[in-house]
Write an enzyme that holds these catalytic residues in place. Structure first.
Site, PDB file in Angstrom:
ATOM      1  N   ASN A 146      -4.941   1.771  10.949  1.00  0.00           N
ATOM      2  CA  ASN A 146      -4.921   3.232  10.806  1.00  0.00           C
ATOM      3  C   ASN A 146      -5.609   3.744  11.781  1.00  0.00           C
ATOM      4  O   ASN A 146      -6.514   3.288  12.635  1.00  0.00           O
ATOM      5  CB  ASN A 146      -5.127   3.406   9.386  1.00  0.00           C
ATOM      6  CG  ASN A 146      -6.331   2.792   8.969  1.00  0.00           C
ATOM      7  OD1 ASN A 146      -7.379   3.368   9.258  1.00  0.00           O
ATOM      8  ND2 ASN A 146      -6.109   1.918   7.838  1.00  0.00           N
TER       9      ASN A 146
ATOM     10  N   ASP B 233      -2.892  -0.596   2.681  1.00  0.00           N
ATOM     11  CA  ASP B 233      -2.385  -1.084   1.447  1.00  0.00           C
ATOM     12  C   ASP B 233      -1.276  -2.131   1.580  1.00  0.00           C
ATOM     13  O   ASP B 233      -0.757  -2.676   0.670  1.00  0.00           O
ATOM     14  CB  ASP B 233      -1.458   0.154   0.968  1.00  0.00           C
ATOM     15  CG  ASP B 233      -2.366   1.083   0.476  1.00  0.00           C
ATOM     16  OD1 ASP B 233      -3.293   0.880   0.029  1.00  0.00           O
ATOM     17  OD2 ASP B 233      -2.092   2.522   0.861  1.00  0.00           O
TER      18      ASP B 233
ATOM     19  N   LYS C 162       3.396 -15.342  19.613  1.00  0.00           N
ATOM     20  CA  LYS C 162       4.067 -14.086  20.073  1.00  0.00           C
ATOM     21  C   LYS C 162       5.467 -13.727  19.279  1.00  0.00           C
ATOM     22  O   LYS C 162       6.178 -14.618  20.127  1.00  0.00           O
ATOM     23  CB  LYS C 162       3.645 -13.358  21.346  1.00  0.00           C
ATOM     24  CG  LYS C 162       3.876 -12.195  21.591  1.00  0.00           C
ATOM     25  CD  LYS C 162       3.796 -11.905  23.189  1.00  0.00           C
ATOM     26  CE  LYS C 162       4.595 -10.407  23.418  1.00  0.00           C
ATOM     27  NZ  LYS C 162       5.055 -10.189  24.662  1.00  0.00           N
TER      28      LYS C 162
ATOM     29  N   PHE D 156     -12.928   8.078  -2.475  1.00  0.00           N
ATOM     30  CA  PHE D 156     -12.363   8.978  -1.807  1.00  0.00           C
ATOM     31  C   PHE D 156     -10.561   9.169  -1.901  1.00  0.00           C
ATOM     32  O   PHE D 156     -10.149   8.077  -2.228  1.00  0.00           O
ATOM     33  CB  PHE D 156     -12.489   8.652  -0.153  1.00  0.00           C
ATOM     34  CG  PHE D 156     -13.649   9.204   0.255  1.00  0.00           C
ATOM     35  CD1 PHE D 156     -14.011  10.321   0.808  1.00  0.00           C
ATOM     36  CD2 PHE D 156     -15.015   8.372  -0.098  1.00  0.00           C
ATOM     37  CE1 PHE D 156     -15.180  10.904   1.351  1.00  0.00           C
ATOM     38  CE2 PHE D 156     -16.002   8.711   0.602  1.00  0.00           C
ATOM     39  CZ  PHE D 156     -16.215   9.862   1.136  1.00  0.00           C
TER      40      PHE D 156
ATOM     41  N   LYS E 259      -6.535   9.318 -10.007  1.00  0.00           N
ATOM     42  CA  LYS E 259      -7.144   8.043  -9.306  1.00  0.00           C
ATOM     43  C   LYS E 259      -8.459   7.672 -10.143  1.00  0.00           C
ATOM     44  O   LYS E 259      -8.870   6.649 -10.371  1.00  0.00           O
ATOM     45  CB  LYS E 259      -7.351   8.720  -7.942  1.00  0.00           C
ATOM     46  CG  LYS E 259      -7.049   7.594  -6.916  1.00  0.00           C
ATOM     47  CD  LYS E 259      -6.994   8.020  -5.395  1.00  0.00           C
ATOM     48  CE  LYS E 259      -5.590   8.364  -5.186  1.00  0.00           C
ATOM     49  NZ  LYS E 259      -5.468   8.846  -3.848  1.00  0.00           N
TER      50      LYS E 259
ATOM     51  N   LYS F 290      -8.928   4.024 -11.706  1.00  0.00           N
ATOM     52  CA  LYS F 290      -9.809   2.980 -10.916  1.00  0.00           C
ATOM     53  C   LYS F 290     -11.163   3.136 -11.541  1.00  0.00           C
ATOM     54  O   LYS F 290     -12.159   2.450 -11.193  1.00  0.00           O
ATOM     55  CB  LYS F 290     -10.025   3.408  -9.576  1.00  0.00           C
ATOM     56  CG  LYS F 290      -8.534   3.396  -8.829  1.00  0.00           C
ATOM     57  CD  LYS F 290      -8.875   3.293  -7.232  1.00  0.00           C
ATOM     58  CE  LYS F 290      -7.458   3.560  -6.678  1.00  0.00           C
ATOM     59  NZ  LYS F 290      -7.489   3.107  -5.201  1.00  0.00           N
TER      60      LYS F 290
HETATM   61  N1  CTP Z   1      -9.107   1.801  -1.605  1.00  0.00           N
HETATM   62  C1  CTP Z   1      -9.533   0.478  -1.737  1.00  0.00           C
HETATM   63  N2  CTP Z   1      -8.713  -0.583  -1.647  1.00  0.00           N
HETATM   64  C2  CTP Z   1      -7.649  -0.440  -1.274  1.00  0.00           C
HETATM   65  C3  CTP Z   1      -6.922   0.721  -0.947  1.00  0.00           C
HETATM   66  C4  CTP Z   1      -7.995   1.859  -1.067  1.00  0.00           C
HETATM   67  O1  CTP Z   1     -10.840   0.283  -2.065  1.00  0.00           O
HETATM   68  N3  CTP Z   1      -6.663  -1.522  -1.004  1.00  0.00           N
HETATM   69  C5  CTP Z   1     -10.232   2.933  -2.034  1.00  0.00           C
HETATM   70  C6  CTP Z   1     -10.455   3.638  -0.467  1.00  0.00           C
HETATM   71  O2  CTP Z   1     -11.616   3.190   0.065  1.00  0.00           O
HETATM   72  C7  CTP Z   1     -11.008   5.248  -1.368  1.00  0.00           C
HETATM   73  C8  CTP Z   1      -9.702   5.154  -2.334  1.00  0.00           C
HETATM   74  O3  CTP Z   1      -9.262   3.812  -2.566  1.00  0.00           O
HETATM   75  O4  CTP Z   1     -11.856   5.275  -1.634  1.00  0.00           O
HETATM   76  C9  CTP Z   1      -8.384   5.743  -1.897  1.00  0.00           C
HETATM   77  O5  CTP Z   1      -7.748   5.335  -2.773  1.00  0.00           O
HETATM   78  P1  CTP Z   1      -5.805   5.401  -2.594  1.00  0.00           P
HETATM   79  O6  CTP Z   1      -5.155   5.168  -4.215  1.00  0.00           O
HETATM   80  O7  CTP Z   1      -5.812   4.272  -1.614  1.00  0.00           O
HETATM   81  O8  CTP Z   1      -5.647   6.731  -1.830  1.00  0.00           O
HETATM   82  P2  CTP Z   1      -4.569   6.885  -1.125  1.00  0.00           P
HETATM   83  O9  CTP Z   1      -4.371   6.191   0.150  1.00  0.00           O
HETATM   84  O10 CTP Z   1      -4.652   8.265  -0.955  1.00  0.00           O
HETATM   85  O11 CTP Z   1      -3.293   6.619  -1.956  1.00  0.00           O
HETATM   86  P3  CTP Z   1      -1.863   6.931  -2.525  1.00  0.00           P
HETATM   87  O12 CTP Z   1      -1.234   6.380  -1.557  1.00  0.00           O
HETATM   88  O13 CTP Z   1      -1.835   6.833  -3.995  1.00  0.00           O
HETATM   89  O14 CTP Z   1      -2.147   8.659  -2.364  1.00  0.00           O
END
Ligand code: CTP
Length: 402
Positions: free
Chosen positions: A209, A277, A287, A325, A339, A343
């Site tokens: 990303n 994710d 490859k 975050f 969230k 969490k």
């Molecule tokens: N985070 C984590 N491990 C993951 C994904 C996210 O520790 N596998 C943490 C990130 O570092 C951040 C927070 O979780 O502090 C973000 O949460 P997340 O639910 O992933 O946020 P979004 O990406 O905004 O999720 P959504 O797709 O549910 O909006």
């Protein structure tokens, strides 16, 4: 911060001018002390012009022009929050390691109670000489900090170790050693995740990303400056900050494993990493060749690190805190609150990503959301100042609860 910059006689002295300007631009008060040899490489006028402060010289005749010449070294020694010698010659390292004081800078170095930092620069053979190594060890034993020189092409035409470290790195080290270690995070063990993760598809392709890790790194620095002992788990390519134990990881699984091991020993965690994710179900050993027709990538979910840490979070007396975050483009508070609960977080910092904000923009705003609801926003500020504001806000909240 009041920084006394000692400049000794090496060709890298010209780079002290850039450092003096960088530190001054960042709001520090910088006074320079030039040794006699240093003054052959760079002029007092250059340094005084860049810092807006007097530049102090080695020549005792010049001291007589000052209001209180006899105690100038003591005044400077007391004035400084940190003394940094950039560049440091083998000669000046040797002087201080052995308690010698024969000019203004070496006298200040013995007289000061402020932390001392050395950024040496010299020929590789000199840098590797046992006498210099022994002197460095002595200085470290006194509690001084050394910013190791880099490897590269040296002014003498040789390539090797001895090149003055990067100016940004020296500035970061000065900030680290000079910061007041008084905050309520003093001595706290804090885990920070930062940067992107990378999930390989085959030997040449990967899923990742756009995160650089800059915000997480700035938060790690701000926590360090507030006195915390920071353990950084870092994805991506950014340079590790000075004085922070950093473990580099590539994948979400590796980040999860590193965090799981550290978490029981931590007082708190701030998760700023942009963790993938999903990852490919399998990594192809060779490859992957393109094929005719639609191509489908099979993905599986990675573990949510924050969710896992939340499940194991100690609560009550000596309990742990967990900060995360959220990047949201709509229903910011509602989603962040969900969230927070899911969490088991103590606060979520909401980043409004509507209209392309947050990525690549210098100034940013974060809204803390806690169990008490949304709090006054932090920012808009550049990332380094925003990180300091975030840490100050959290330290204040912890302090008020203590
Ligand atoms: N985070 C984590 N491990 C993951 C994904 C996210 O520790 N596998 C943490 C990130 O570092 C951040 C927070 O979780 O502090 C973000 O949460 P997340 O639910 O992933 O946020 P979004 O990406 O905004 O999720 P959504 O797709 O549910 O909006």
């Amino acid at each position: 911060m009041k920084i006394l910059l000692g400049i000794t006689g090496g060709i890298a002295a010209y780079r002290a001018a850039d450092l003096a300007r960088l530190l001054t631009n960042r709001g520090h008060t910088v006074r320079c002390v030039l040794t006699e040899a240093g003054a052959r490489f760079i002029t007092p006028l250059t340094l005084a012009s860049l810092t807006g402060e007097a530049c102090y010289g080695a020549n005792p005749d010049h001291h007589e022009w000052r209001p209180s010449p006899s105690v100038e070294h003591i005044e400077l020694a007391r004035w400084a929050d940190v003394v940094a010698v950039v560049p440091a010659t083998a000669n000046m390292l040797g002087n201080t390691a052995n308690g010698l004081a024969n000019d203004l800078l070496s006298t200040v170095l013995l007289a000061t109670k402020a932390p001392i930092l050395w950024a040496p620069a010299m020929n590789t053979a000199m840098w590797e000489h046992p006498a210099v190594r022994a002197n460095l060890e002595r200085l470290k034993a006194f509690g001084h900090t050394i910013v190791e020189p880099a490897e590269g092409m040296l002014a003498c035409g040789e390539a090797g170790a001895g090149k003055l470290a990067d100016i940004e790195r020296i500035a970061d080290a000065i900030r680290a050693v000079g910061s007041e270690r008084l905050g309520s995070l003093r001595g706290k063990q804090v885990l920070v995740t930062a940067g992107p993760t990378r999930e390989d598809l085959d030997p040449v392709r990967l899923l990742t990303n756009r995160s650089t890790g800059e915000m997480g790194i700035e938060i790690a620095r701000a926590l360090r400056d507030a006195g915390a002992e920071v353990h950084l788990i870092l994805g991506g390519d950014m340079e590790a900050p000075f004085g922070i134990e950093t473990m580099r990881v590539r994948t979400a699984d590796a980040m999860m494993a590193a965090c799981a091991e550290l978490w029981p020993k931590m007082d708190g965690c701030l998760a700023a990493a942009a963790v993938a994710d999903q990852r490919p179900q399998a990594i192809a050993a060779e490859k992957v060749k393109k094929a005719d027709g639609p191509e489908i990538l099979e993905l599986v979910r990675t573990e949510d690190i924050l969710l896992n840490l939340g499940k194991q979070k100690r609560v009550g007396v000596g309990g742990q805190w967990l900060l995360g975050f959220a990047a949201e483009s709509e229903h910011h508070v509602e989603y962040a609150s969900a969230k927070l609960a899911k969490k088991k977080l103590d606060a979520v910092f909401v980043n409004d990503i509507a209209s392309g904000k947050a990525f690549g923009h210098q100034d940013n705003t974060l809204t803390p959301v806690t169990a008490d609801g949304p709090q006054p926003p932090l920012g808009p500020l550049p990332k380094d100042q925003l990180a300091s504001a975030l840490v100050a806000w959290w330290a204040g909240r912890l302090g008020s609860k203590a």
